[in-house]
Write a protein that holds these residues in place. Sequence first.
Motif, PDB file in Angstrom:
ATOM      1  N   GLY A 126       0.813  -1.211   0.000  1.00 41.62           N
ATOM      2  CA  GLY A 126       0.000   0.000   0.000  1.00 41.62           C
ATOM      3  C   GLY A 126       0.845   1.260   0.000  1.00 41.62           C
ATOM      4  O   GLY A 126       0.546   2.227  -0.704  1.00 41.62           O
ATOM      5  N   VAL A 127       1.923   1.260   0.796  1.00 34.95           N
ATOM      6  CA  VAL A 127       2.828   2.418   0.832  1.00 34.95           C
ATOM      7  C   VAL A 127       3.496   2.614  -0.519  1.00 34.95           C
ATOM      8  O   VAL A 127       3.588   3.740  -1.028  1.00 34.95           O
ATOM      9  CB  VAL A 127       3.886   2.237   1.945  1.00 34.95           C
ATOM     10  CG1 VAL A 127       4.994   3.281   1.802  1.00 34.95           C
ATOM     11  CG2 VAL A 127       3.237   2.343   3.317  1.00 34.95           C
ATOM     12  N   VAL A 128       3.962   1.525  -1.119  1.00 37.95           N
ATOM     13  CA  VAL A 128       4.625   1.618  -2.430  1.00 37.95           C
ATOM     14  C   VAL A 128       3.666   2.166  -3.485  1.00 37.95           C
ATOM     15  O   VAL A 128       4.024   3.053  -4.276  1.00 37.95           O
ATOM     16  CB  VAL A 128       5.165   0.235  -2.862  1.00 37.95           C
ATOM     17  CG1 VAL A 128       5.645   0.274  -4.314  1.00 37.95           C
ATOM     18  CG2 VAL A 128       6.300  -0.200  -1.943  1.00 37.95           C
ATOM     19  N   LEU A 129       2.435   1.666  -3.499  1.00 40.05           N
ATOM     20  CA  LEU A 129       1.447   2.166  -4.455  1.00 40.05           C
ATOM     21  C   LEU A 129       1.107   3.627  -4.183  1.00 40.05           C
ATOM     22  O   LEU A 129       0.933   4.416  -5.120  1.00 40.05           O
ATOM     23  CB  LEU A 129       0.175   1.306  -4.393  1.00 40.05           C
ATOM     24  CG  LEU A 129       0.262  -0.076  -5.031  1.00 40.05           C
ATOM     25  CD1 LEU A 129      -0.956  -0.917  -4.648  1.00 40.05           C
ATOM     26  CD2 LEU A 129       0.364   0.043  -6.547  1.00 40.05           C
ATOM     27  N   GLY A 130       1.005   3.990  -2.903  1.00 41.00           N
ATOM     28  CA  GLY A 130       0.714   5.384  -2.559  1.00 41.00           C
ATOM     29  C   GLY A 130       1.802   6.321  -3.034  1.00 41.00           C
ATOM     30  O   GLY A 130       1.528   7.381  -3.618  1.00 41.00           O
ATOM     31  N   VAL A 131       3.049   5.943  -2.803  1.00 37.63           N
ATOM     32  CA  VAL A 131       4.178   6.757  -3.251  1.00 37.63           C
ATOM     33  C   VAL A 131       4.201   6.834  -4.769  1.00 37.63           C
ATOM     34  O   VAL A 131       4.481   7.891  -5.356  1.00 37.63           O
ATOM     35  CB  VAL A 131       5.502   6.182  -2.706  1.00 37.63           C
ATOM     36  CG1 VAL A 131       6.702   6.902  -3.323  1.00 37.63           C
ATOM     37  CG2 VAL A 131       5.550   6.305  -1.184  1.00 37.63           C
ATOM     38  N   ALA A 132       3.896   5.712  -5.427  1.00 38.81           N
ATOM     39  CA  ALA A 132       3.865   5.704  -6.887  1.00 38.81           C
ATOM     40  C   ALA A 132       2.776   6.650  -7.413  1.00 38.81           C
ATOM     41  O   ALA A 132       2.977   7.372  -8.403  1.00 38.81           O
ATOM     42  CB  ALA A 132       3.618   4.283  -7.396  1.00 38.81           C
ATOM     43  N   GLY A 133       1.617   6.645  -6.751  1.00 36.28           N
ATOM     44  CA  GLY A 133       0.537   7.540  -7.161  1.00 36.28           C
ATOM     45  C   GLY A 133       0.944   9.000  -7.034  1.00 36.28           C
ATOM     46  O   GLY A 133       0.662   9.822  -7.921  1.00 36.28           O
ATOM     47  N   LEU A 279      -5.637   5.588  -4.755  1.00 39.21           N
ATOM     48  CA  LEU A 279      -6.825   4.942  -4.189  1.00 39.21           C
ATOM     49  C   LEU A 279      -6.622   3.439  -4.033  1.00 39.21           C
ATOM     50  O   LEU A 279      -6.992   2.848  -3.019  1.00 39.21           O
ATOM     51  CB  LEU A 279      -8.045   5.212  -5.077  1.00 39.21           C
ATOM     52  CG  LEU A 279      -8.766   6.549  -4.885  1.00 39.21           C
ATOM     53  CD1 LEU A 279      -9.958   6.626  -5.826  1.00 39.21           C
ATOM     54  CD2 LEU A 279      -9.217   6.739  -3.445  1.00 39.21           C
ATOM     55  N   ILE A 280      -6.026   2.820  -5.052  1.00 43.49           N
ATOM     56  CA  ILE A 280      -5.732   1.387  -4.967  1.00 43.49           C
ATOM     57  C   ILE A 280      -4.776   1.129  -3.806  1.00 43.49           C
ATOM     58  O   ILE A 280      -4.943   0.178  -3.034  1.00 43.49           O
ATOM     59  CB  ILE A 280      -5.128   0.874  -6.290  1.00 43.49           C
ATOM     60  CG1 ILE A 280      -6.163   0.975  -7.414  1.00 43.49           C
ATOM     61  CG2 ILE A 280      -4.650  -0.570  -6.147  1.00 43.49           C
ATOM     62  CD1 ILE A 280      -5.612   0.696  -8.789  1.00 43.49           C
ATOM     63  N   GLY A 281      -3.782   2.006  -3.660  1.00 41.46           N
ATOM     64  CA  GLY A 281      -2.842   1.869  -2.558  1.00 41.46           C
ATOM     65  C   GLY A 281      -3.507   1.976  -1.199  1.00 41.46           C
ATOM     66  O   GLY A 281      -3.182   1.227  -0.272  1.00 41.46           O
ATOM     67  N   LEU A 282      -4.465   2.907  -1.070  1.00 40.64           N
ATOM     68  CA  LEU A 282      -5.173   3.061   0.203  1.00 40.64           C
ATOM     69  C   LEU A 282      -6.022   1.828   0.520  1.00 40.64           C
ATOM     70  O   LEU A 282      -6.117   1.401   1.674  1.00 40.64           O
ATOM     71  CB  LEU A 282      -6.057   4.311   0.159  1.00 40.64           C
ATOM     72  CG  LEU A 282      -5.323   5.657   0.105  1.00 40.64           C
ATOM     73  CD1 LEU A 282      -6.320   6.806  -0.017  1.00 40.64           C
ATOM     74  CD2 LEU A 282      -4.433   5.852   1.326  1.00 40.64           C
ATOM     75  N   VAL A 283      -6.639   1.253  -0.503  1.00 38.25           N
ATOM     76  CA  VAL A 283      -7.437   0.038  -0.309  1.00 38.25           C
ATOM     77  C   VAL A 283      -6.541  -1.122   0.114  1.00 38.25           C
ATOM     78  O   VAL A 283      -6.866  -1.894   1.023  1.00 38.25           O
ATOM     79  CB  VAL A 283      -8.209  -0.303  -1.596  1.00 38.25           C
ATOM     80  CG1 VAL A 283      -8.875  -1.675  -1.474  1.00 38.25           C
ATOM     81  CG2 VAL A 283      -9.264   0.760  -1.886  1.00 38.25           C
ATOM     82  N   VAL A 284      -5.390  -1.255  -0.553  1.00 39.44           N
ATOM     83  CA  VAL A 284      -4.433  -2.304  -0.197  1.00 39.44           C
ATOM     84  C   VAL A 284      -3.888  -2.072   1.212  1.00 39.44           C
ATOM     85  O   VAL A 284      -3.759  -3.007   2.004  1.00 39.44           O
ATOM     86  CB  VAL A 284      -3.279  -2.345  -1.228  1.00 39.44           C
ATOM     87  CG1 VAL A 284      -2.172  -3.296  -0.764  1.00 39.44           C
ATOM     88  CG2 VAL A 284      -3.804  -2.777  -2.594  1.00 39.44           C
ATOM     89  N   LEU A 285      -3.595  -0.831   1.538  1.00 41.03           N
ATOM     90  CA  LEU A 285      -3.084  -0.490   2.864  1.00 41.03           C
ATOM     91  C   LEU A 285      -4.089  -0.847   3.955  1.00 41.03           C
ATOM     92  O   LEU A 285      -3.724  -1.352   5.014  1.00 41.03           O
ATOM     93  CB  LEU A 285      -2.773   1.009   2.923  1.00 41.03           C
ATOM     94  CG  LEU A 285      -2.057   1.550   4.157  1.00 41.03           C
ATOM     95  CD1 LEU A 285      -0.654   0.976   4.253  1.00 41.03           C
ATOM     96  CD2 LEU A 285      -1.996   3.072   4.103  1.00 41.03           C
ATOM     97  N   ASP A 286      -5.363  -0.601   3.680  1.00 43.76           N
ATOM     98  CA  ASP A 286      -6.428  -0.946   4.627  1.00 43.76           C
ATOM     99  C   ASP A 286      -6.478  -2.449   4.862  1.00 43.76           C
ATOM    100  O   ASP A 286      -6.651  -2.917   5.992  1.00 43.76           O
ATOM    101  CB  ASP A 286      -7.769  -0.434   4.098  1.00 43.76           C
ATOM    102  CG  ASP A 286      -8.915  -0.777   5.018  1.00 43.76           C
ATOM    103  OD1 ASP A 286      -8.994  -0.190   6.108  1.00 43.76           O
ATOM    104  OD2 ASP A 286      -9.734  -1.643   4.641  1.00 43.76           O
ATOM    105  N   GLY A 287      -6.349  -3.229   3.806  1.00 41.84           N
ATOM    106  CA  GLY A 287      -6.198  -4.680   3.926  1.00 41.84           C
ATOM    107  C   GLY A 287      -7.460  -5.493   3.980  1.00 41.84           C
ATOM    108  O   GLY A 287      -7.438  -6.708   3.748  1.00 41.84           O
ATOM    109  N   ARG A 288      -8.620  -4.878   4.233  1.00 41.58           N
ATOM    110  CA  ARG A 288      -9.843  -5.660   4.421  1.00 41.58           C
ATOM    111  C   ARG A 288     -10.314  -6.328   3.144  1.00 41.58           C
ATOM    112  O   ARG A 288     -10.770  -7.472   3.150  1.00 41.58           O
ATOM    113  CB  ARG A 288     -10.940  -4.777   5.008  1.00 41.58           C
ATOM    114  CG  ARG A 288     -10.867  -4.639   6.507  1.00 41.58           C
ATOM    115  CD  ARG A 288     -11.887  -3.694   7.051  1.00 41.58           C
ATOM    116  NE  ARG A 288     -11.562  -2.306   6.736  1.00 41.58           N
ATOM    117  CZ  ARG A 288     -12.251  -1.268   7.174  1.00 41.58           C
ATOM    118  NH1 ARG A 288     -13.313  -1.471   7.934  1.00 41.58           N
ATOM    119  NH2 ARG A 288     -11.892  -0.042   6.884  1.00 41.58           N
ATOM    120  N   VAL A 289     -10.202  -5.618   2.041  1.00 41.68           N
ATOM    121  CA  VAL A 289     -10.620  -6.203   0.765  1.00 41.68           C
ATOM    122  C   VAL A 289      -9.770  -7.425   0.446  1.00 41.68           C
ATOM    123  O   VAL A 289     -10.282  -8.466   0.006  1.00 41.68           O
ATOM    124  CB  VAL A 289     -10.519  -5.167  -0.367  1.00 41.68           C
ATOM    125  CG1 VAL A 289     -10.765  -5.822  -1.718  1.00 41.68           C
ATOM    126  CG2 VAL A 289     -11.518  -4.042  -0.153  1.00 41.68           C
TER     127      VAL A 289
END
Length: 298
Positions: A126-133, A279-289
């Motif tokens: 999630g952090v990696v995707l967030g930074v990439a975004g 947004l994808i990073g935040l969803v992954v970071l949350d982990g519930r999905v």
Amino acid sequence: MPLRNWIMLIVLGFIWGGAFLFAKVAVAEIPPFVLVFFRVAIACLVLLAILRLRGLLRHLKTQHALAFLTMGFLNNAVPFSLLFLGQTQIGAGLASILNATTPVFTVIVASLLTRQESLQAHRVAGVVLGVAGVAIMLSGSLSGLATDPLWAQLCCLGAATSYACAATFARRFKSLPPQVAATGQLMGSSLIMLPVALATSSGWSLGDASATAWLNVVALGVVATAFAYLIYFRLLSEAGATNASLVTLIVPASALFFGWLILGEKLGPLQLGGFAVLLIGLVVLDGRVLRRIGARPV
């Protein structure tokens, strides 16, 4: 989560999304640091009145003064100032998207400073995707393809980092009623911002701002700060911190909608693409999905 909590979550997301719109309108006529002072001072007065009605004023003790000042600095004075500075040059929607990186920075700050955040695989991803975004969103300004000033966007990222530091520091307020902690930090930020506002308001007077600007100031203080804090703390107590954190996904979407509907703002392809990755990073970071997908029978 019960329907009542979903309604509270959506209302809170739209209120905080609207805050970026209120700020964009007000900061066009009111100096940024002055606007910050009015926002926190108005909200502080409202919450003090509520604490008095609820008999909670006794919890505002001098022994917490330094902690309130620190929290007010990290959670109000610094991020509000940076966001309002940034919004003098960029739109409400883009500012809200950049501010939505707060959960990403919270994981990084908590891991570096307290080591209380477990760096599970989904958090790292999630952090990696967030930074990439973020990198995608900033690439337009860095390459000259977008006209939004880089410094203004970095201000919004700085605000997100300050919020992340505040989230880590806020753990020491667990023994206080949440409304008291919110009021205390607003008292602290009001004290901090008063001399800053006075020092930076040279040549500006109250009469320089229109009635529309002042209405947005009141909306920032009463609705987007005091009232929003009350909703947020109720949501925290009823639905828990994990469910309350879902507001992060709603705020930028609502700010984008309001910015487009009322101010005619539009984002470029790189900004929209970066937002999607974030947004994808935040969803992954949350982990519930991911947990639900992993729990499904094959």
